[in-house]
Design a protein around this motif. Structure first.
Motif, mmCIF file in Angstrom:
data_model
loop_
_atom_site.group_PDB
_atom_site.id
_atom_site.type_symbol
_atom_site.label_atom_id
_atom_site.label_comp_id
_atom_site.label_asym_id
_atom_site.label_seq_id
_atom_site.Cartn_x
_atom_site.Cartn_y
_atom_site.Cartn_z
ATOM 1 N N VAL A 79 0.814 -1.211 0.000
ATOM 2 C CA VAL A 79 0.000 0.000 0.000
ATOM 3 C C VAL A 79 0.852 1.266 0.000
ATOM 4 C CG1 VAL A 79 -1.742 1.309 1.278
ATOM 5 C CG2 VAL A 79 -1.960 -1.162 1.064
ATOM 6 N N PHE A 80 1.816 1.372 0.923
ATOM 7 C CA PHE A 80 2.590 2.614 0.998
ATOM 8 C C PHE A 80 3.456 2.811 -0.239
ATOM 9 C CE2 PHE A 80 6.441 5.038 1.899
ATOM 10 C CZ PHE A 80 5.855 6.274 2.148
ATOM 11 N N LEU A 81 4.159 1.772 -0.674
ATOM 12 C CA LEU A 81 5.030 1.940 -1.836
ATOM 13 C C LEU A 81 4.236 2.302 -3.083
ATOM 14 C CD1 LEU A 81 7.719 -0.875 -1.455
ATOM 15 C CD2 LEU A 81 7.931 1.564 -0.960
ATOM 16 N N THR A 82 3.113 1.660 -3.282
ATOM 17 C CA THR A 82 2.284 1.976 -4.450
ATOM 18 C C THR A 82 1.835 3.429 -4.396
ATOM 19 O OG1 THR A 82 1.571 -0.314 -4.623
ATOM 20 C CG2 THR A 82 0.194 1.336 -5.707
ATOM 21 N N HIS A 83 1.404 3.868 -3.229
ATOM 22 C CA HIS A 83 1.009 5.272 -3.060
ATOM 23 C C HIS A 83 2.205 6.205 -3.288
ATOM 24 C CE1 HIS A 83 -0.754 8.916 -1.508
ATOM 25 N NE2 HIS A 83 0.201 8.993 -0.594
ATOM 26 N N ALA A 84 3.352 5.856 -2.733
ATOM 27 C CA ALA A 84 4.547 6.694 -2.875
ATOM 28 C C ALA A 84 4.965 6.799 -4.339
ATOM 29 C CB ALA A 84 5.681 6.141 -2.025
ATOM 30 N N TRP A 85 4.851 5.716 -5.095
ATOM 31 C CA TRP A 85 5.191 5.769 -6.520
ATOM 32 C C TRP A 85 4.225 6.688 -7.261
ATOM 33 C CZ3 TRP A 85 5.529 -0.214 -6.464
ATOM 34 C CH2 TRP A 85 6.763 -0.611 -5.951
ATOM 35 N N ASP A 86 2.951 6.661 -6.896
ATOM 36 C CA ASP A 86 1.991 7.590 -7.505
ATOM 37 C C ASP A 86 2.358 9.034 -7.175
ATOM 38 O OD1 ASP A 86 0.533 5.487 -8.594
ATOM 39 O OD2 ASP A 86 -0.970 5.485 -6.991
ATOM 40 N N VAL A 87 2.762 9.275 -5.938
ATOM 41 C CA VAL A 87 3.155 10.616 -5.512
ATOM 42 C C VAL A 87 4.392 11.078 -6.286
ATOM 43 C CG1 VAL A 87 4.045 11.974 -3.570
ATOM 44 C CG2 VAL A 87 2.059 10.474 -3.255
ATOM 45 N N LEU A 88 5.343 10.187 -6.495
ATOM 46 C CA LEU A 88 6.554 10.550 -7.256
ATOM 47 C C LEU A 88 6.197 11.101 -8.627
ATOM 48 C CD1 LEU A 88 9.224 7.780 -6.591
ATOM 49 C CD2 LEU A 88 9.489 10.244 -6.284
ATOM 50 N N THR A 90 3.948 12.989 -9.351
ATOM 51 C CA THR A 90 3.445 14.368 -9.265
ATOM 52 C C THR A 90 4.552 15.376 -8.990
ATOM 53 O OG1 THR A 90 2.989 14.359 -6.869
ATOM 54 C CG2 THR A 90 1.257 13.485 -8.334
ATOM 55 N N VAL A 91 5.761 14.918 -8.717
ATOM 56 C CA VAL A 91 6.884 15.836 -8.479
ATOM 57 C C VAL A 91 7.251 16.457 -9.829
ATOM 58 C CG1 VAL A 91 9.292 16.042 -7.733
ATOM 59 C CG2 VAL A 91 7.714 14.525 -6.498
ATOM 60 N N PRO A 92 7.157 17.790 -9.933
ATOM 61 C CA PRO A 92 7.394 18.423 -11.235
ATOM 62 C C PRO A 92 8.837 18.292 -11.713
ATOM 63 C CG PRO A 92 6.260 19.921 -9.727
ATOM 64 C CD PRO A 92 6.726 18.747 -8.923
ATOM 65 N N ALA A 93 8.990 18.119 -13.013
ATOM 66 C CA ALA A 93 10.314 18.095 -13.625
ATOM 67 C C ALA A 93 11.025 19.404 -13.330
ATOM 68 C CB ALA A 93 10.197 17.890 -15.134
ATOM 69 N N GLY A 94 12.293 19.306 -12.985
ATOM 70 C CA GLY A 94 13.081 20.490 -12.706
ATOM 71 C C GLY A 94 12.891 21.057 -11.314
ATOM 72 N N GLU A 95 12.070 20.400 -10.491
ATOM 73 C CA GLU A 95 11.818 20.864 -9.127
ATOM 74 C C GLU A 95 12.006 19.715 -8.139
ATOM 75 O OE1 GLU A 95 8.120 23.030 -8.723
ATOM 76 O OE2 GLU A 95 8.236 23.666 -10.817
ATOM 77 N N PRO A 96 13.231 19.208 -8.019
ATOM 78 C CA PRO A 96 13.450 18.058 -7.134
ATOM 79 C C PRO A 96 13.083 18.369 -5.687
ATOM 80 C CG PRO A 96 15.546 18.997 -7.852
ATOM 81 C CD PRO A 96 14.464 19.702 -8.614
ATOM 82 N N VAL A 97 12.743 17.314 -4.981
ATOM 83 C CA VAL A 97 12.401 17.411 -3.554
ATOM 84 C C VAL A 97 13.394 16.565 -2.766
ATOM 85 C CG1 VAL A 97 9.937 17.800 -4.008
ATOM 86 C CG2 VAL A 97 10.778 15.467 -3.667
ATOM 87 N N THR A 98 13.449 16.809 -1.473
ATOM 88 C CA THR A 98 14.288 15.978 -0.611
ATOM 89 C C THR A 98 13.493 14.738 -0.182
ATOM 90 O OG1 THR A 98 13.556 17.026 1.435
ATOM 91 C CG2 THR A 98 15.454 18.039 0.291
ATOM 92 N N TYR A 99 14.206 13.759 0.354
ATOM 93 C CA TYR A 99 13.521 12.572 0.884
ATOM 94 C C TYR A 99 12.527 12.982 1.967
ATOM 95 C CZ TYR A 99 16.745 9.567 -1.666
ATOM 96 O OH TYR A 99 17.440 8.935 -2.663
#
Length: 161
Positions: A79-88, A90-99
């Motif tokens: 459940v968490f990994l599948t959700h986390a992959w969906d969230v990834l 949504t991270v915009p190109a050129g706008e990296p986020v931290t862990y």
């Protein structure tokens, strides 16, 4: 299941899709490098794998959103990994986020290690852009396909934004 391998400036990109074109696995490697994610003995090689190949080439040509609409179907995430992959996705190109930021986006702010595991277990590189996640201090951190590939992807996204 079908696969194709395309030469890119970051190295070979192999994409595996199922019968309806959903990406099951992809990585900057030859097909054998995807063995942890799919049974490579069952794969049939093609020059391209349809929409996924077209999207990857468009991304490389500067359309950073081309990969966004390609369906992805990873296995064994829970459940968490599948959700986390969906969230990834949504991270915009050129706008990296931290862990840390990624963990918060995934709804589990204290679970920084779980967020890192989502990146480490991601079978669909590029389409699920775990390269957009950095260490809290802004350094690259890890990447299954090598830090030079991660750096190239991040630089590419910055240069065409």
């Amino acid at each position: 299941m079908l696969y194709s391998t395309t030469s890119t400036p970051a190295g070979p990109l192999t994409i595996v899709v199922d019968g309806d074109g959903a990406v099951l696995a992809s990585g900057f490697c030859d097909v054998a490098g995807l063995a942890p994610f799919v049974d490579v003995a069952l794969l049939r090689q093609r020059d391209d794998v349809g929409d996924a190949s077209k999207a990857a080439l468009s991304y490389l040509d500067g359309d950073l959103h081309a990969i966004d609409a390609v369906p992805v179907r990873q296995r064994g995430g829970g459940v968490f990994l599948t959700h986390a992959w969906d969230v990834l996705r949504t991270v915009p190109a050129g706008e990296p986020v931290t862990y840390r930021e990624f963990a918060a986006l995934a709804g589990r702010a204290p679970a920084i290690r779980a967020a890192a595991q989502a990146c480490a277990r991601n079978a669909a590189a590029l389409f699920v852009p775990c390269h957009r996640v950095l260490r809290t201090d802004g350094t690259l951190g890890g990447f299954r396909w090598g830090l030079p590939v991660k750096r190239w992807l991040l630089d590419h996204e910055q240069s065409v934004r």
